[in-house]
Design a protein around this motif. Structure first.
Motif, mmCIF file in Angstrom:
data_model
loop_
_atom_site.group_PDB
_atom_site.id
_atom_site.type_symbol
_atom_site.label_atom_id
_atom_site.label_comp_id
_atom_site.label_asym_id
_atom_site.label_seq_id
_atom_site.Cartn_x
_atom_site.Cartn_y
_atom_site.Cartn_z
ATOM 1 N N LEU A 222 19.892 -7.227 1.024
ATOM 2 C CA LEU A 222 18.756 -7.842 1.717
ATOM 3 C C LEU A 222 18.025 -6.799 2.554
ATOM 4 O O LEU A 222 16.780 -6.748 2.559
ATOM 5 C CB LEU A 222 19.251 -8.986 2.600
ATOM 6 N N ALA A 223 18.776 -5.945 3.243
ATOM 7 C CA ALA A 223 18.156 -4.898 4.048
ATOM 8 C C ALA A 223 17.434 -3.885 3.168
ATOM 9 O O ALA A 223 16.314 -3.456 3.492
ATOM 10 C CB ALA A 223 19.221 -4.208 4.905
ATOM 11 N N GLY A 224 18.058 -3.496 2.067
ATOM 12 C CA GLY A 224 17.442 -2.519 1.168
ATOM 13 C C GLY A 224 16.164 -3.010 0.528
ATOM 14 O O GLY A 224 15.167 -2.277 0.439
ATOM 15 N N PHE A 225 16.182 -4.262 0.082
ATOM 16 C CA PHE A 225 14.956 -4.826 -0.491
ATOM 17 C C PHE A 225 13.890 -5.000 0.594
ATOM 18 O O PHE A 225 12.695 -4.825 0.338
ATOM 19 C CB PHE A 225 15.252 -6.176 -1.148
ATOM 20 N N GLY A 226 14.328 -5.332 1.796
ATOM 21 C CA GLY A 226 13.383 -5.565 2.878
ATOM 22 C C GLY A 226 12.644 -4.324 3.315
ATOM 23 O O GLY A 226 11.445 -4.376 3.610
#
Length: 238
Positions: A222-226
Motif C-alpha cells: 500500500l505504501a509503495g503504490f501510494g
C-alpha cells in the motif's frame, strides 16, 4: 452459439449467452475485433456488453441482410480471432480487520473461514466487464460453492480495495463507494488512476487470480503504490 436480433432499422444485436459467461465475453470481444477489421461501408459503431454486441449501421449503405450475412460469416471463425486477455495476480489480505463478512459467509455455507479463502483464491476469474464505478471489475468464475446474493440493505460506504463476492462474481472496489457485496478481504492494488495511459488497470477479458497475503505485506505494498515506487502494472502481472 450466436443469435442475431434486429434492433430497429439501423441496429442489430449479436447475442452469445443468456447468462454471465466468460466464454460469451471472449466471443463478444472477438466478433467486435473481427468486424472492425472487416470495416464494411455503412458500419457506424459497435457497443460490446457482457453477453452481446450491438452493431449500429446505416441501412442505406449496409443493409440488414448484408450485415447479417457478414456477422454469421465472422462468427464461424471466432476461434481464429479470440483475444487472450492479460493475466494478473492480485494479492488480497483476508485478515479479520478487512474480512467483514468472512465469518458470516463461512457459516452460511457450512465451511470454515479457511475453506472460504481457499476456494476464493483457488478460482481463475475473467473480467467480464469494467464499469459502474471507474475501474470496477466484475470478475466471473467464482467457485459455485461461494455463490451468494447481495446483502440487504447494502453498506453506505465500502473502503477502496475491498474484495467482495455476490451472485456468481467477485470484485474489487477501486474507490470508497456504497456497496452490497459480501466482503472477504482487501487488496492494496490500485485499479484506477486517471493519470495512467489507460486509466483502468483491468480490461474486459483479462484473467485474474488472487493470492493471500499477511498484513505486513499489505502495508508495504500500500505504501509503495501510494508513493509511486511500485507500479501495479509491473508488480501484479502474472
Amino acid at each position: 452459439m450466436m443469435r442475431l436480433r434486429q434492433a430497429g432499422d439501423g441496429a442489430m444485436l449479436a447475442e452469445f449467452s443468456d447468462r454471465l459467461d466468460p466464454r460469451a465475453v471472449a466471443d463478444v470481444r472477438a466478433l467486435d475485433v473481427a468486424l472492425s477489421a472487416a470495416a464494411p461501408d455503412g458500419l457506424i459503431e459497435t457497443m460490446p456488453s457482457l453477453r452481446s454486441l450491438l452493431v449500429l449501421h446505416d441501412p442505406l449503405r449496409l443493409s440488414a441482410r448484408r450485415l447479417r450475412a457478414l456477422l454469421e460469416s465472422l462468427a464461424e471463425n471466432l476461434a481464429d480471432t479470440t483475444i487472450i486477455g492479460r493475466q494478473w495476480l492480485i494479492p488480497v489480505c483476508y485478515e479479520e480487520e478487512f474480512a467483514l463478512d468472512l465469518a458470516e459467509v463461512a457459516a452460511s455455507k457450512g465451511m470454515s473461514m479457511e475453506e472460504v479463502v481457499r476456494r476464493h483464491i483457488g478460482a481463475t476469474y475473467t473480467a467480464i466487464a469494467v464499469g459502474s464505478f471507474p475501474g470496477l471489475p466484475y470478475l466471473g468464475g467464482l467457485d459455485p460453492a461461494l455463490v451468494l446474493p447481495r446483502r440487504v440493505p447494502p453498506r453506505i460506504l465500502v473502503p477502496a480495495g475491498t474484495v467482495a463476492i455476490a451472485l456468481e462474481m467477485s470484485n474489487i472496489y477501486p474507490q470508497a463507494t456504497p456497496g452490497g457485496w459480501n466482503i472477504l478481504g482487501r487488496s492494496p492494488v490500485p485499479l484506477f488512476n486517471p493519470g495512467w495511459e489507460a486509466p483502468s488497470l483491468l480490461s474486459p477479458g483479462d484473467i485474474v487470480r488472487h493470492r493471500a497475503m499477511p498484513r505486513a505485506e499489505y502495508d508495504a505494498l500500500l505504501a509503495g503504490f501510494g508513493d509511486g515506487t511500485l507500479l501495479p502494472h509491473e508488480v501484479c502481472r502474472a
